[in-house]
Design a protein around this motif. Structure first.
Motif, mmCIF file in Angstrom:
data_model
loop_
_atom_site.group_PDB
_atom_site.id
_atom_site.type_symbol
_atom_site.label_atom_id
_atom_site.label_comp_id
_atom_site.label_asym_id
_atom_site.label_seq_id
_atom_site.Cartn_x
_atom_site.Cartn_y
_atom_site.Cartn_z
ATOM 1 N N THR A 1 0.866 -1.273 -0.099
ATOM 2 C CA THR A 1 0.127 0.002 -0.102
ATOM 3 C C THR A 1 0.867 1.350 0.033
ATOM 4 O OG1 THR A 1 -1.601 -1.104 1.101
ATOM 5 C CG2 THR A 1 -1.759 1.503 1.272
ATOM 6 N N VAL A 2 1.901 1.388 0.884
ATOM 7 C CA VAL A 2 2.800 2.475 0.866
ATOM 8 C C VAL A 2 3.434 2.410 -0.686
ATOM 9 C CG1 VAL A 2 4.837 3.258 1.702
ATOM 10 C CG2 VAL A 2 3.604 1.885 3.180
ATOM 11 N N GLU A 3 3.978 1.530 -1.255
ATOM 12 C CA GLU A 3 4.277 1.608 -2.573
ATOM 13 C C GLU A 3 3.343 2.093 -3.627
ATOM 14 O OE1 GLU A 3 7.048 0.630 -5.848
ATOM 15 O OE2 GLU A 3 7.561 0.526 -3.880
ATOM 16 N N ARG A 4 2.069 1.887 -3.309
ATOM 17 C CA ARG A 4 1.066 2.085 -4.332
ATOM 18 C C ARG A 4 0.738 3.784 -4.238
ATOM 19 N NH1 ARG A 4 -4.127 3.531 -3.936
ATOM 20 N NH2 ARG A 4 -4.296 2.705 -1.792
ATOM 21 N N ILE A 5 0.726 4.070 -2.929
ATOM 22 C CA ILE A 5 0.820 5.447 -2.646
ATOM 23 C C ILE A 5 1.768 6.377 -3.241
ATOM 24 C CG2 ILE A 5 0.411 7.399 -1.011
ATOM 25 C CD1 ILE A 5 -1.501 5.368 0.437
ATOM 26 N N ALA A 6 3.167 5.865 -2.831
ATOM 27 C CA ALA A 6 4.303 6.592 -3.619
ATOM 28 C C ALA A 6 4.218 6.657 -5.163
ATOM 29 C CB ALA A 6 5.472 5.714 -3.081
ATOM 30 N N GLN A 7 3.682 5.466 -5.552
ATOM 31 C CA GLN A 7 3.570 5.486 -7.368
ATOM 32 C C GLN A 7 2.610 6.678 -7.647
ATOM 33 O OE1 GLN A 7 4.933 3.991 -9.711
ATOM 34 N NE2 GLN A 7 5.829 1.989 -8.988
ATOM 35 N N GLU A 8 1.422 7.055 -6.956
ATOM 36 C CA GLU A 8 0.612 8.124 -7.007
ATOM 37 C C GLU A 8 1.320 9.438 -6.975
ATOM 38 O OE1 GLU A 8 -3.148 8.040 -7.543
ATOM 39 O OE2 GLU A 8 -2.471 6.079 -8.121
ATOM 40 N N VAL A 9 2.232 9.483 -5.983
ATOM 41 C CA VAL A 9 3.009 10.829 -5.797
ATOM 42 C C VAL A 9 3.801 11.032 -6.895
ATOM 43 C CG1 VAL A 9 4.508 12.066 -4.421
ATOM 44 C CG2 VAL A 9 2.731 10.821 -3.285
ATOM 45 N N LYS A 10 4.749 9.966 -7.294
ATOM 46 C CA LYS A 10 5.568 10.133 -8.230
ATOM 47 C C LYS A 10 4.810 10.382 -9.682
ATOM 48 C CE LYS A 10 9.079 7.533 -11.178
ATOM 49 N NZ LYS A 10 8.584 7.784 -12.363
ATOM 50 N N SER A 11 3.512 9.890 -10.094
ATOM 51 C CA SER A 11 2.997 10.330 -11.250
ATOM 52 C C SER A 11 2.628 11.848 -11.254
ATOM 53 C CB SER A 11 1.555 9.397 -11.314
ATOM 54 O OG SER A 11 0.623 9.855 -10.517
ATOM 55 N N VAL A 12 2.512 12.216 -10.379
ATOM 56 C CA VAL A 12 2.288 13.775 -10.030
ATOM 57 C C VAL A 12 3.509 14.654 -10.160
ATOM 58 C CG1 VAL A 12 1.503 15.671 -8.601
ATOM 59 C CG2 VAL A 12 0.060 13.635 -9.001
ATOM 60 N N HIS A 13 4.643 14.118 -9.166
ATOM 61 C CA HIS A 13 5.912 14.714 -9.527
ATOM 62 C C HIS A 13 6.271 14.821 -10.986
ATOM 63 C CE1 HIS A 13 10.377 14.614 -9.054
ATOM 64 N NE2 HIS A 13 10.010 15.396 -7.953
ATOM 65 N N ASP A 14 6.022 13.567 -11.732
ATOM 66 C CA ASP A 14 6.701 13.615 -13.153
ATOM 67 C C ASP A 14 5.908 14.645 -13.894
ATOM 68 O OD1 ASP A 14 8.370 11.372 -12.574
ATOM 69 O OD2 ASP A 14 6.746 9.934 -13.283
ATOM 70 N N LEU A 15 4.942 15.148 -13.565
ATOM 71 C CA LEU A 15 4.079 16.384 -14.187
ATOM 72 C C LEU A 15 5.182 17.515 -14.067
ATOM 73 C CD1 LEU A 15 0.419 15.478 -13.841
ATOM 74 C CD2 LEU A 15 1.842 15.084 -15.906
ATOM 75 N N GLY A 16 6.028 17.742 -13.089
ATOM 76 C CA GLY A 16 6.706 18.730 -12.692
ATOM 77 C C GLY A 16 6.152 19.633 -11.566
ATOM 78 N N VAL A 17 5.148 18.930 -10.661
ATOM 79 C CA VAL A 17 4.614 19.602 -9.776
ATOM 80 C C VAL A 17 5.487 19.224 -8.437
ATOM 81 C CG1 VAL A 17 2.535 19.528 -8.098
ATOM 82 C CG2 VAL A 17 2.070 19.108 -10.576
ATOM 83 N N GLU A 18 5.839 20.478 -7.885
ATOM 84 C CA GLU A 18 6.361 20.558 -6.192
ATOM 85 C C GLU A 18 5.359 20.007 -5.360
ATOM 86 O OE1 GLU A 18 7.682 24.396 -6.032
ATOM 87 O OE2 GLU A 18 8.949 24.126 -7.834
ATOM 88 N N ILE A 19 6.005 18.908 -4.697
ATOM 89 C CA ILE A 19 4.996 18.173 -3.539
ATOM 90 C C ILE A 19 5.304 18.301 -2.319
ATOM 91 C CG2 ILE A 19 3.578 15.963 -3.276
ATOM 92 C CD1 ILE A 19 4.145 15.138 -5.746
ATOM 93 N N CYS A 20 4.563 18.824 -1.276
ATOM 94 C CA CYS A 20 4.785 18.794 0.196
ATOM 95 C C CYS A 20 3.778 17.325 0.439
ATOM 96 C CB CYS A 20 4.292 19.824 0.950
ATOM 97 S SG CYS A 20 5.342 21.431 0.406
ATOM 98 N N MET A 21 4.194 16.794 1.854
ATOM 99 C CA MET A 21 3.333 15.723 2.298
ATOM 100 C C MET A 21 3.241 15.973 3.564
ATOM 101 S SD MET A 21 4.002 12.455 0.168
ATOM 102 C CE MET A 21 2.724 11.316 0.732
ATOM 103 N N VAL A 22 2.092 15.394 4.355
ATOM 104 C CA VAL A 22 1.943 15.274 5.685
ATOM 105 C C VAL A 22 1.183 14.158 5.944
ATOM 106 C CG1 VAL A 22 0.869 16.009 7.843
ATOM 107 C CG2 VAL A 22 2.231 17.717 6.633
ATOM 108 N N ILE A 23 1.864 13.076 6.604
ATOM 109 C CA ILE A 23 0.947 11.773 6.822
ATOM 110 C C ILE A 23 0.884 11.732 8.437
ATOM 111 C CG2 ILE A 23 1.325 9.441 6.541
ATOM 112 C CD1 ILE A 23 3.513 9.938 4.367
ATOM 113 N N GLY A 24 -0.377 11.169 8.718
ATOM 114 C CA GLY A 24 -0.835 11.075 10.066
ATOM 115 C C GLY A 24 -0.122 10.082 10.682
ATOM 116 N N GLY A 25 -0.330 9.612 12.024
ATOM 117 C CA GLY A 25 0.140 8.619 12.623
ATOM 118 C C GLY A 25 -0.721 7.501 13.299
ATOM 119 N N GLY A 26 -1.976 7.849 12.816
ATOM 120 C CA GLY A 26 -2.918 6.794 13.316
ATOM 121 C C GLY A 26 -2.787 5.482 13.331
#
Length: 245
Positions: free
Chosen positions: A35-60
């Protein structure tokens, strides 16, 4: 050169906020590496568009301060434990992203130099300019504040153009829980004040107020759909936008 089928993103710099539970997969707690890998793929797909990405992940998925407090633990101690849980999740996401070739920095509000950089705003902005993904861990560094508030705070400090709230099982904001009510209706757009007045479960009130005061739009979408983050960023797919009046 991008081909003609490549979508044009609406924003150049964004904050992606996801819950710790999003990393659990079908497990009841902890991290589910696929699941972590799948979400990372989602982030990469947007990063590949040239978008600058910040992330915050909860701890629940590891520890939630409020639950610990409810079970008799002193609140500030419980909240600090929750902050440490967010660092664990941030490191897991960093590992997954860098495994995909995306340079990433974990930036912690709690000093722990061996595993993360301390939060220095100008340095973080420079990382974004160099197209590194910045994962902000440790919440705001203060008890009594959630990772929702941390996401709104860092998004404003980093001059993000929008906050994207990735949800599990829902594709936007509804007037009532769609998992329990078949007649629940989804909002396409809703104002900050309506979210607060109707107590719609998007982010906590402090985060909504901070976004409202700085006119920072919040886009709520589903993390379950492959390519969903990239699609929503390009104006496609189903989502709800929280905006000014």
């Amino acid at each position: 050169m991008a081909d003609s089928d490549t979508p044009t993103p609406k924003y150049k710099r964004v904050m992606l906020k996801i819950s710790g539970e999003a990393l659990m997969g079908d497990q009841g707690f902890g991290l589910h590496p696929p699941t972590v890998e799948r979400i990372a793929q989602e982030v990469k797909s947007v990063h590949d568009l040239g978008v600058e990405i910040c992330m915050v992940i909860g701890g629940g998925n590891v520890f939630r301060g409020l639950q610990g407090s409810a079970q008799g633990m002193e609140r500030t101690t419980a909240d600090y434990m929750g902050m440490l849980a967010t660092v664990m999740n941030a490191l897991a996401m960093q590992s997954a992203l860098e495994g995909l070739g995306v340079f990433t920095r974990v930036i912690s509000a709690i000093t722990m130099n061996e595993v993360a950089e301390p939060y220095i705003r100008r340095r973080a902005v420079r990382h974004l300019e160099k197209k590194r993904v910045c994962i902000f861990a440790g919440g705001t560094g203060n008890p009594y504040f959630t990772t929702d508030t941390a996401a709104a705070l860092r998004a404003n400090e980093m001059a993000c153009e929008a906050i994207f709230m990735g949800k599990n099982g829902v594709d936007g904001i509804y007037d009532k829980d769609p998992k329990q009510h078949a007649d629940a209706k989804r909002y396409d757009k809703v104002t900050y004040d309506e979210v607060l007045q109707k107590n719609l479960k998007v982010m906590d009130a402090s985060a909504i107020a901070l976004a409202r005061d700085n006119n920072l739009p919040i886009i709520v979408f589903s993390l379950d759909e492959p390519g969903g983050f990239r699609g929503i960023l390009s104006g496609q797919g189903t989502s709800t936008t929280v905006h000014g009046s």
